[in-house]
Design an enzyme around this catalytic site. Structure first.
Site, PDB file in Angstrom:
ATOM      1  N   HIS A  49      60.679  36.915  43.405  1.00  0.00           N
ATOM      2  CA  HIS A  49      60.135  35.653  43.930  1.00  0.00           C
ATOM      3  C   HIS A  49      58.639  35.785  44.167  1.00  0.00           C
ATOM      4  CE1 HIS A  49      59.932  32.054  46.642  1.00  0.00           C
ATOM      5  NE2 HIS A  49      58.964  32.779  47.180  1.00  0.00           N
ATOM      6  N   GLU A  50      58.226  36.852  44.861  1.00  0.00           N
ATOM      7  CA  GLU A  50      56.799  36.999  45.164  1.00  0.00           C
ATOM      8  C   GLU A  50      55.980  37.149  43.884  1.00  0.00           C
ATOM      9  OE1 GLU A  50      55.954  36.177  47.954  1.00  0.00           O
ATOM     10  OE2 GLU A  50      57.843  36.403  49.019  1.00  0.00           O
TER      11      GLU A  50
ATOM     12  N   HIS B  91      55.272  33.855  42.164  1.00  0.00           N
ATOM     13  CA  HIS B  91      54.053  33.154  42.560  1.00  0.00           C
ATOM     14  C   HIS B  91      52.876  33.568  41.672  1.00  0.00           C
ATOM     15  CE1 HIS B  91      55.835  31.229  45.946  1.00  0.00           C
ATOM     16  NE2 HIS B  91      56.002  32.327  46.665  1.00  0.00           N
TER      17      HIS B  91
ATOM     18  N   GLU C 127      57.111  27.497  45.276  1.00  0.00           N
ATOM     19  CA  GLU C 127      58.190  28.256  45.925  1.00  0.00           C
ATOM     20  C   GLU C 127      59.440  28.276  45.050  1.00  0.00           C
ATOM     21  OE1 GLU C 127      57.986  30.139  48.487  1.00  0.00           O
ATOM     22  OE2 GLU C 127      55.950  29.553  49.024  1.00  0.00           O
TER      23      GLU C 127
ATOM     24  N   HIS D 216      58.704  25.345  51.600  1.00  0.00           N
ATOM     25  CA  HIS D 216      59.937  26.070  51.287  1.00  0.00           C
ATOM     26  C   HIS D 216      61.122  25.111  51.182  1.00  0.00           C
ATOM     27  CE1 HIS D 216      57.277  29.254  52.827  1.00  0.00           C
ATOM     28  NE2 HIS D 216      57.916  30.019  51.953  1.00  0.00           N
TER      29      HIS D 216
END
Length: 512
Positions: free
Chosen positions: A218-219, A222, A243, A305
C-alpha cells in the site's frame, strides 16, 4: 584493483587477441536470461598467474532467480577465468513470512539488508541506514524485533516489484527501474510514504510491526500514484483515490505472492490488526468498516481513507463481479479476474491527470480496456463500464465506446487541424512542432491513423522547464490511437512514435 597488491604484475603483452565482442558473447552465455550487458573493459585478472582479461557485467536471471554476474574472460584465448554473481539470497525470518528468501548484499562475514537487484530498496532503522550483520540470516520471527520487520518488508517489496514486472510491465515502484528505501521502528501506530521513503510503525498493543504485505505494498502504491502522470496533486477526492490505489496494489501483491501464511484477499491490514478491530478497510464491502460503498457528491469532502471506499469497491467488482459483494445500482456483475483488473487500472493510471476524479478515471480505464483488449470482443470493455455504473459513476463526456466511436467531448473531437507526416521505425515526429504550442487550457483531442500493419503510439507532452513530460498516452497494439485530455495552461506538443513499422500518418487534433 580489489585489494593491496602483494607482488608485482608483469604481462608479456597488453594487446588482446580476443575481441571485446567475443568476450561479451561469452559473458552472455553465463546467465540464463539476459536483460543487459556492459561494455567489456580490458583489465588484469591477477589471481594466481596474472592474465590480461576482459571484464563484463551481465544482468538478468538464471533458473528463475535474479543475477548480476561479473565475468572475466582471458583476452588471449577467450576462456572464462571467473563468473561471479553478486546476488545473494538471504534468509528472512519474518514475523508474517517466516523462512522466506530476500534480496541482500555482501559476502564472507559482512552483509547488508540492501537488495542488489531491486535498485534503491534497502531496509533499516530510523537513521536511514540499512541493517547489517555478520551472516546472511535476518530476524528471529518476533513481532517486536526490527530486523524481523525488515525481513518482512524486503520480502513484500520484492514480491510487489516482481508483480509489477510480470503482470503490468512496470519496471520498479517508480517505473524507471528504481524503488524506495524503507525504515522500521517508527514510534507510532501508523505507516506512511513521504515521497522518498516508506516508514513503518507498530500495532496499538505494540505486539507487532505494521509490515504485512498489503500494508507495505500500500505505501509503495502511493509511490506508483505519485510517479504516474499527474502526480498526486488534488483535493480529498484525489486523495481518496490515492489511498485506494495503495489498497489495490496491496491486493495485487498479496494475490501474486500467494503466500500460505497470508493468502490473497480484499481486506486491508487484517494481519497486522492495527487497533484490535481487524481490517481497516474492506474492498468488497467498504461499509463493513464504515466507509462508503458508492460514489456521491459528498466524496470530495470525505476524509481520504474513507473516500477510498468507492474506488476500492469498483476494483473488487471489476475483478470478481457481485460474487461476495453487491453493486450500488442493483445490477449483477461478472468480473474479469484480478490480474486483468490490475492491467486495466494500471494502464488507466498511465492516463492520469492532476486533480484526478472518479469520472476521469472511468474515461481513462475505458480507454485502457479498449487499448488492451480491442473491440472485436466487447466483453472486457463492457465489464469495466458496468463496474463503474455499479458504484454510481455514470457515463462521462468524451469516453470511448466498444465500437470505437466516442461521445464528443466539449469543444469537438479532432476537427480543427489535420496534419500529416512520416516517421521511421523507433523514431518520433512532433506536432504542431517540436517546440509545441501554448494554450490557456481546455480539452485537447488527438486522433492518429498510421500505416496498416504498423504499431504507432501517440503521446501528449507538456513542457516543464527545458524538458517535456508525458501527460497522456495511447499505446494500443495498432496504428490507430486517440487521446482526450483536460489540460491546464501551458505549452503542449503531440508525439507520434513508431513502435513498430514505418510510414506516413495522419494526425487530427484540437488544441484550444
Amino acid at each position: 584493483m580489489t585489494g593491496k597488491p602483494t607482488r608485482s604484475i608483469s604481462l608479456s603483452s597488453t594487446t588482446p587477441t580476443r575481441s571485446s565482442a567475443s568476450a561479451q558473447a561469452t559473458a552472455r552465455r553465463q546467465v540464463g536470461t539476459v536483460r543487459s550487458v556492459s561494455k567489456p573493459q580490458l583489465t588484469v585478472y591477477a589471481v594466481s598467474t596474472p592474465r590480461l582479461a576482459w571484464r563484463t557485467k551481465v544482468t538478468g536471471s538464471t533458473a528463475g532467480r535474479p543475477s548480476i554476474t561479473t565475468v572475466w574472460t582471458d583476452a588471449r584465448n577467450g576462456k572464462v577465468l571467473l563468473a561471479s554473481d553478486a546476488v545473494h539470497d538471504g534468509t528472512g525470518n519474518g514475523y508474517y513470512y517466516p523462512g522466506v528468501t530476500i534480496g541482500t548484499s555482501g559476502s564472507g562475514s559482512s552483509y547488508s539488508m540492501t537488495d542488489p537487484t531491486r535498485t534503491g530498496l534497502k531496509c533499516g532503522g530510523q537513521n536511514g541506514a540499512a541493517y547489517t550483520g555478520t551472516d546472511d540470516i535476518w530476524g528471529n520471527g518476533s513481532g517486536t524485533n526490527l530486523e524481523t520487520a525488515c525481513a518482512d518488508v524486503l520480502y513484500s517489496v520484492g514480491k510487489e516489484v516482481d508483480m509489477l514486472s510480470a503482470w503490468l510491465g512496470r519496471s520498479g515502484i517508480k517505473g524507471n527501474g528504481t524503488n524506495y528505501p524503507a525504515e522500521v521502528g517508527l514510534n507510532d501506530v501508523n505507516a506512511y510514504y513521504d515521497g522518498t521513503t516508506t516508514n513503518f510503525g507498530h500495532s496499538q498493543d505494540n505486539a507487532r510491526q505494521l509490515t504485512a504485505i498489503d500494508i507495505v505494498a500500500h505505501e509503495n502504491g502511493h509511490g506508483i500514484f505519485q510517479t504516474t502522470p499527474g502526480g498526486s496533486t488534488g483535493g480529498n477526492e484525489t486523495g481518496g483515490m490515492n489511498e485506494s490505489t495503495g489498497d489495490i496494489f496491496g491486493a495485487l501483491t498479496e494475490f501474486y505472492a500467494n503466500n500460505p501464511n497470508d493468502p490473497g484477499d480484499y481486506l486491508v491490514g487484517e494481519e497486522a490488526d492495527l487497533v484490535g478491530d481487524g481490517p481497516i478497510r474492506n474492498m468488497a464491502n467498504p461499509s463493513a468498516v464504515g466507509d462508503p460503498n458508492c460514489y456521491s457528491s459528498s466524496i470530495p469532502n470525505t476524509e481520504v481513507h474513507a473516500a477510498a471506499g468507492p474506488l476500492n469497491h469498483w476494483f473488487y467488482l471489476l475483478a470478481n463481479g457481485t460474487s461476495g459483494s453487491t453493486s450500488c445500482n442493483g445490477s449483477t456483475l461478472t468480473g474479469i479476474g484480478i490480474q486483468n483488473a490490475g492491467k486495466v487500472f494500471y494502464n488507466g493510471l498511465l492516463l492520469k491527470t492532476s486533480s484526478w476524479t472518479h469520472g476521469k478515471a472511468r474515461v481513462a480505464t475505458l480507454t485502457a480496456a479498449k487499448n488492451l483488449f480491442g473491440t472485436t470482443d466487447c466483453t472486457t470493455f463492457n465489464r469495466v463500464r458496468d463496474a463503474w455504473a455499479g458504484i454510481n459513476v455514470g457515463a462521462q463526456s468524451g469516453e470511448p465506446t466498444c465500437g470505437g466511436t466516442t461521445t464528443p467531448p466539449t469543444g469537438g473531437t479532432c476537427t480543427k487541424v489535420t496534419a500529416t507526416g512520416t516517421v521511421s521505425n523507433r523514431a518520433s515526429s512532433y506536432k504542431p512542432s517540436s517546440t509545441g504550442i501554448a494554450t490557456s487550457g481546455g480539452t485537447i483531442n488527438a486522433c492518429l491513423t498510421g500505416p496498416s500493419g504498423s504499431d504507432f503510439d501517440l503521446y501528449l507532452q507538456k513542457k516543464s522547464g527545458s524538458s517535456w513530460t508525458d501527460v497522456a498516452a495511447s499505446e494500443s497494439a495498432g496504428s490507430t490511437e486517440t487521446i482526450a485530455y483536460t489540460a491546464g495552461s501551458g505549452t503542449y506538443r503531440l508525439e507520434v512514435y513508431a513502435y513498430s513499422g514505418s510510414g506516413s500518418y495522419t494526425l487530427k487534433y484540437d488544441i484550444p
